[in-house]
Design a protein around this motif. Structure first.
Motif, PDB file in Angstrom:
ATOM      1  N   PHE A 143     171.460 -15.323 -17.240  1.00 27.94           N
ATOM      2  CA  PHE A 143     171.665 -16.671 -17.753  1.00 27.94           C
ATOM      3  C   PHE A 143     170.403 -17.484 -17.459  1.00 27.94           C
ATOM      4  O   PHE A 143     170.051 -17.670 -16.293  1.00 27.94           O
ATOM      5  N   GLY A 144     169.729 -17.958 -18.493  1.00 35.07           N
ATOM      6  CA  GLY A 144     168.492 -18.698 -18.281  1.00 35.07           C
ATOM      7  C   GLY A 144     168.448 -19.962 -19.110  1.00 35.07           C
ATOM      8  O   GLY A 144     169.176 -20.117 -20.095  1.00 35.07           O
ATOM      9  N   GLY A 145     167.579 -20.883 -18.698  1.00 41.48           N
ATOM     10  CA  GLY A 145     167.404 -22.105 -19.467  1.00 41.48           C
ATOM     11  C   GLY A 145     166.396 -23.023 -18.819  1.00 41.48           C
ATOM     12  O   GLY A 145     165.905 -22.763 -17.714  1.00 41.48           O
ATOM     13  N   GLN A 146     166.078 -24.094 -19.529  1.00 40.24           N
ATOM     14  CA  GLN A 146     165.199 -25.118 -18.979  1.00 40.24           C
ATOM     15  C   GLN A 146     165.436 -26.437 -19.695  1.00 40.24           C
ATOM     16  O   GLN A 146     165.917 -26.479 -20.830  1.00 40.24           O
ATOM     17  N   THR A 147     165.104 -27.509 -19.002  1.00 42.04           N
ATOM     18  CA  THR A 147     165.192 -28.836 -19.601  1.00 42.04           C
ATOM     19  C   THR A 147     163.952 -29.104 -20.437  1.00 42.04           C
ATOM     20  O   THR A 147     162.908 -28.471 -20.263  1.00 42.04           O
ATOM     21  N   ASP A 148     164.060 -30.045 -21.361  1.00 44.57           N
ATOM     22  CA  ASP A 148     162.880 -30.464 -22.124  1.00 44.57           C
ATOM     23  C   ASP A 148     161.827 -30.989 -21.153  1.00 44.57           C
ATOM     24  O   ASP A 148     162.124 -31.806 -20.285  1.00 44.57           O
ATOM     25  N   GLY A 149     160.624 -30.519 -21.299  1.00 43.95           N
ATOM     26  CA  GLY A 149     159.559 -30.865 -20.374  1.00 43.95           C
ATOM     27  C   GLY A 149     159.406 -29.852 -19.258  1.00 43.95           C
ATOM     28  O   GLY A 149     158.369 -29.818 -18.592  1.00 43.95           O
ATOM     29  N   GLY A 150     160.417 -29.016 -19.040  1.00 43.60           N
ATOM     30  CA  GLY A 150     160.308 -27.932 -18.076  1.00 43.60           C
ATOM     31  C   GLY A 150     160.410 -28.328 -16.625  1.00 43.60           C
ATOM     32  O   GLY A 150     160.098 -27.524 -15.742  1.00 43.60           O
ATOM     33  N   GLU A 151     160.863 -29.572 -16.321  1.00 37.32           N
ATOM     34  CA  GLU A 151     160.976 -29.965 -14.909  1.00 37.32           C
ATOM     35  C   GLU A 151     161.974 -29.097 -14.163  1.00 37.32           C
ATOM     36  O   GLU A 151     161.776 -28.763 -12.997  1.00 37.32           O
ATOM     37  N   ALA A 152     163.082 -28.740 -14.820  1.00 40.27           N
ATOM     38  CA  ALA A 152     164.076 -27.861 -14.213  1.00 40.27           C
ATOM     39  C   ALA A 152     164.185 -26.589 -15.045  1.00 40.27           C
ATOM     40  O   ALA A 152     164.271 -26.640 -16.278  1.00 40.27           O
ATOM     41  N   ARG A 153     164.147 -25.456 -14.360  1.00 36.99           N
ATOM     42  CA  ARG A 153     164.329 -24.152 -14.994  1.00 36.99           C
ATOM     43  C   ARG A 153     165.232 -23.308 -14.116  1.00 36.99           C
ATOM     44  O   ARG A 153     165.282 -23.515 -12.908  1.00 36.99           O
ATOM     45  N   TRP A 154     165.919 -22.323 -14.718  1.00 39.17           N
ATOM     46  CA  TRP A 154     166.758 -21.438 -13.924  1.00 39.17           C
ATOM     47  C   TRP A 154     166.896 -20.092 -14.627  1.00 39.17           C
ATOM     48  O   TRP A 154     166.873 -19.986 -15.845  1.00 39.17           O
ATOM     49  N   LEU A 155     167.009 -19.064 -13.822  1.00 44.28           N
ATOM     50  CA  LEU A 155     167.313 -17.722 -14.301  1.00 44.28           C
ATOM     51  C   LEU A 155     168.193 -17.057 -13.254  1.00 44.28           C
ATOM     52  O   LEU A 155     167.758 -16.843 -12.118  1.00 44.28           O
ATOM     53  N   SER A 156     169.433 -16.758 -13.639  1.00 44.92           N
ATOM     54  CA  SER A 156     170.382 -16.089 -12.763  1.00 44.92           C
ATOM     55  C   SER A 156     170.768 -14.753 -13.371  1.00 44.92           C
ATOM     56  O   SER A 156     170.876 -14.630 -14.598  1.00 44.92           O
ATOM     57  N   VAL A 157     170.983 -13.761 -12.523  1.00 51.25           N
ATOM     58  CA  VAL A 157     171.458 -12.458 -12.973  1.00 51.25           C
ATOM     59  C   VAL A 157     172.792 -12.181 -12.299  1.00 51.25           C
ATOM     60  O   VAL A 157     173.041 -12.625 -11.173  1.00 51.25           O
ATOM     61  N   GLU A 158     173.641 -11.450 -12.994  1.00 55.18           N
ATOM     62  CA  GLU A 158     174.974 -11.151 -12.480  1.00 55.18           C
ATOM     63  C   GLU A 158     175.357  -9.727 -12.848  1.00 55.18           C
ATOM     64  O   GLU A 158     175.161  -9.294 -13.987  1.00 55.18           O
TER      65      GLU A 158
END
Length: 258
Positions: A204-219
């Motif tokens: 599960f991945g994503g980011q906010t516009d501008g890239g201030e917050a990003r995340w990548l989780s694996v399960e």
């Protein structure tokens, strides 16, 4: 670090017990299912604005009890609902309350015996919990999401893959009030081990516009079918990001098909 993010809630329909029940495959007319999930994530380190791991001021905990339901209005239209109850704490806040509630409709754009394509549109209203993992509890008002899902099942296997497996890719755009807009991408691979067991690997991945917050989780999880019921047990880990904790913890799911 400022405003560390947290849990990417995996109530997406990609994490279901069979290819025909995944997000790209709509429910048949008059059929549906309900999924209950419990997630307990903790972190003592987090990713700073440059994506570097650093110690948190105190351990962070996020516990979520969620429900996901879907029902086939027609063979091409499925209505979907998501909601949860959250509690948690970190160095700055302790909270408990309702998370976001989302209602939407999925349209089966195309489907054959092996491949399915669906388009989804949903509306969510924020709650007292974390409406986004990188935000403080209660921040965020309402969201609109559009999502495209493509899934492919392999009944005869492909290369070293098991005889019965499937893959699915979802891409979404979330337009938010009170929080930055987001782009999300989810990936699921499921392999059947006999008639009643399946292994799921997801990202599960994503980011906010501008890239201030990003995340990548694996399960990774194991699913056991019990007639109309299914049980899931797995583990989730955040492996990369910005302004998000390196959270990990168990995921327990219970499905009821009707």
């Amino acid at each position: 670090m400022t405003r560390l993010g947290g849990l990417v809630v995996g109530l997406a329909a990609a994490a279901l017990a069979a290819p025909a029940a995944a997000g790209a495959w709509n429910q048949p007319k008059g059929k549906g299912q309900v999924i209950f999930k419990l997630e307990h994530m903790t972190a003592d380190r987090g990713y700073d604005p440059d994506g570097v791991l650093a110690d948190l001021p105190a351990e962070r905990r996020d516990t979520t009890m969620g429900a996901f339901a879907e029902y086939g209005l027609t063979d091409r239209l499925t209505v979907r609902f998501k909601g949860d109850w959250q509690s948690g704490e970190d160095a700055f806040v302790e909270f408990e309350g309702r998370g976001p509630i989302e209602l939407g409709v999925s349209w089966q754009a195309w489907r054959n015996d092996a491949t399915a394509v669906s388009l989804y549109a949903g509306y969510a209203t924020g709650g007292e919990g974390r409406n986004a993992g990188y935000a403080a509890p209660g921040q965020g008002d309402q969201d609109w999401e559009v999502r495209a899902s493509v899934g492919h099942s392999m009944e005869t296997g492909w290369g070293p893959l098991p005889p019965r497996s499937f893959v699915e890719v979802q891409a979404a755009r979330r337009m938010r009030q009170g929080l930055p807009d987001e782009t999300r991408v989810d990936l699921t691979y499921g392999a059947h081990l006999g008639e009643d067991w399946m292994v799921l690997a997801q990202a599960f991945g994503g980011q906010t516009d501008g890239g201030e917050a990003r995340w990548l989780s694996v399960e990774t999880s194991v699913v056991r079918d019990l007639g109309d019921w299914s049980l899931q047990a797995g583990w989730r880990q955040t492996v990369a990001g910005r302004e998000t904790p390196a959270a990990s913890g168990p995921v327990i799911g219970l499905w009821r098909r009707f």
